[in-house]
Scaffold this motif. Structure first.
Motif, short mmCIF file in Angstrom:
data_model
loop_
_atom_site.label_atom_id
_atom_site.label_comp_id
_atom_site.label_asym_id
_atom_site.label_seq_id
_atom_site.Cartn_x
_atom_site.Cartn_y
_atom_site.Cartn_z
N GLU A 160 0.86 -1.18 0.00
CA GLU A 160 0.00 0.00 0.00
C GLU A 160 0.90 1.23 0.00
N LEU A 161 0.66 2.11 -0.96
CA LEU A 161 1.53 3.29 -1.09
C LEU A 161 0.74 4.41 -1.75
N HIS A 162 0.72 5.56 -1.12
CA HIS A 162 0.05 6.72 -1.70
C HIS A 162 0.56 7.95 -0.96
N VAL A 163 0.05 9.11 -1.34
CA VAL A 163 0.61 10.36 -0.78
C VAL A 163 0.39 10.47 0.74
N PHE A 164 -0.55 9.68 1.27
CA PHE A 164 -0.79 9.71 2.72
C PHE A 164 -0.07 8.58 3.45
N LEU A 165 0.63 7.73 2.70
CA LEU A 165 1.44 6.63 3.27
C LEU A 165 2.63 6.44 2.32
N GLN A 166 3.67 7.25 2.52
CA GLN A 166 4.71 7.38 1.50
C GLN A 166 5.83 6.34 1.60
N GLN A 167 6.06 5.79 2.77
CA GLN A 167 7.02 4.71 3.00
C GLN A 167 8.38 4.92 2.29
N PRO A 168 9.03 6.08 2.48
CA PRO A 168 10.27 6.33 1.73
C PRO A 168 11.40 5.34 2.02
N GLU A 169 11.50 4.84 3.27
CA GLU A 169 12.61 3.90 3.59
C GLU A 169 12.40 2.58 2.84
N LEU A 170 11.15 2.12 2.83
CA LEU A 170 10.87 0.86 2.14
C LEU A 170 11.11 1.00 0.63
N VAL A 171 10.66 2.12 0.07
CA VAL A 171 10.86 2.35 -1.39
C VAL A 171 12.36 2.37 -1.70
N LEU A 256 1.92 15.69 3.19
CA LEU A 256 0.65 14.97 3.34
C LEU A 256 0.79 13.64 4.09
N GLU A 257 2.05 13.22 4.30
CA GLU A 257 2.27 11.94 4.98
C GLU A 257 1.49 11.87 6.29
N SER A 258 0.68 10.83 6.45
CA SER A 258 -0.08 10.70 7.70
C SER A 258 -0.25 9.25 8.13
N ASN A 259 0.61 8.36 7.60
CA ASN A 259 0.59 6.95 7.99
C ASN A 259 -0.82 6.36 7.88
N LEU A 260 -1.52 6.75 6.83
CA LEU A 260 -2.89 6.26 6.62
C LEU A 260 -2.87 4.91 5.92
#
Ligand code: A2P
Length: 270
Positions: A160-171, A256-260
């Protein structure tokens, strides 16, 4: 639409059509038809979605040559036991009316099952029934474990990846290890489409907030898998190659990151 190269040597179209929750036969077939007409050639299903047969039927009736299509399916959690994985995959191929998939994923890092399951995935890959193999919902911890013991490394991690869950370390981890990241629910399942920051960026580019969200996934080097059952939106979600988000837009989106999370959270899966 520039395809991305996978570590298997094959390529993957830059956007895929997601099919999660598209369970009604007529609706599913109609949306796949609309997607094909709009130009999608990459379709993402799963055993768990219970629509492989509808997708298979719609693709077979389209008469589009198999080699022009990119089909992904996933082994559901209950089929990850090593005795069940291969028979369940053969069933998936029957439903999909094909003798290979372009990408086969383990749907979730199931504790105790995922490691022997990967060996079965490697056998399927080596037999040519999956052109590439990968995983879904894996964290950095799960990927590190897999990379340390695999023979065939995962070509893809679908999360799951979107502007509200950006996960930069995983990417970054995936990109550093030659694993393509696929973004499921790139529209955050419809939540946040009325966000004012997205509205402002959309207005600037004469695009919609959904198109901004999809374009952001592309620009960070991931493969978005938007879902829609609405022909106009299906088309719209592919019209994202005629503009570019600039550094100012990207900086605003970062806020917008909000761990959604709208789906499974694998963070604490041992
Ligand atoms: P619908 O199927 O009625 O078009 P995600 O792929 O992130 O899970 O989001 C899927 C949700 O987003 C669905 O509810 C879908 O509704 C909606 N959706 C898809 N594309 C668009 C769009 N371009 N604009 C607004 N909503 C969209």
């Amino acid at each position: 639409m520039n395809p991305l190269k996978l570590s298997s040597g094959t390529t993957i179209p830059a956007i895929g059509f997601g099919l999660w929750l598209n369970k009604d036969r007529e609706t599913c077939i109609a949306s796949v038809d609309a997607a094909l007409k709009a130009g999608y050639r990459h379709f993402d299903t799963a055993q768990y979605y219970k629509n492989e047969a509808f997708l298979g039927w719609a693709l077979a009736s389209s008469n589009i040559p198999r080699e022009e299509l990119f089909i992904t399916t996933k082994i559901s959690n209950e089929n990850q036991h090593w005795t069940d994985l291969t028979p369940s995959f053969e069933e998936s191929l029957k439903h999909l009316q094909t003798d290979y998939v372009d990408l086969l994923l383990l749907h979730f890092p199931v504790t105790e099952l995922r490691r022997p399951a990967w060996r079965k995935m490697e056998e399927i890959y080596e037999a040519g029934h999956a052109k590439a193999i990968g995983v879904s919902n894996y964290t950095i911890t799960h990927l590190t474990e897999l990379l340390a013991e695999c023979t065939v490394p995962p070509a893809v991690n679908q999360v799951e990846l979107h502007v509200f869950l950006q996960q930069p370390e995983l990417v970054k981890y995936c990109q550093d290890h030659n694993i393509v990241v696929e973004a499921y629910s790139p529209l955050a399942h419809g939540e946040g489409l009325d966000n004012p920051v997205l509205a402002e960026i959309a207005k600037k580019h004469t695009k919609t907030p959904a198109q901004i969200m999809i374009r952001w996934c592309l620009q960070i080097g991931t493969v978005p898998l938007p879902k829609s059952e609405t022909p106009e939106r299906i088309r719209q979600n592919l019209e994202v190659f005629d503009f570019e988000l600039d550094t100012d837009d990207l900086a605003k989106i970062k806020t917008l990151e909000s761990n959604l999370r709208t789906a499974w959270d694998p963070t604490h899966v041992a």
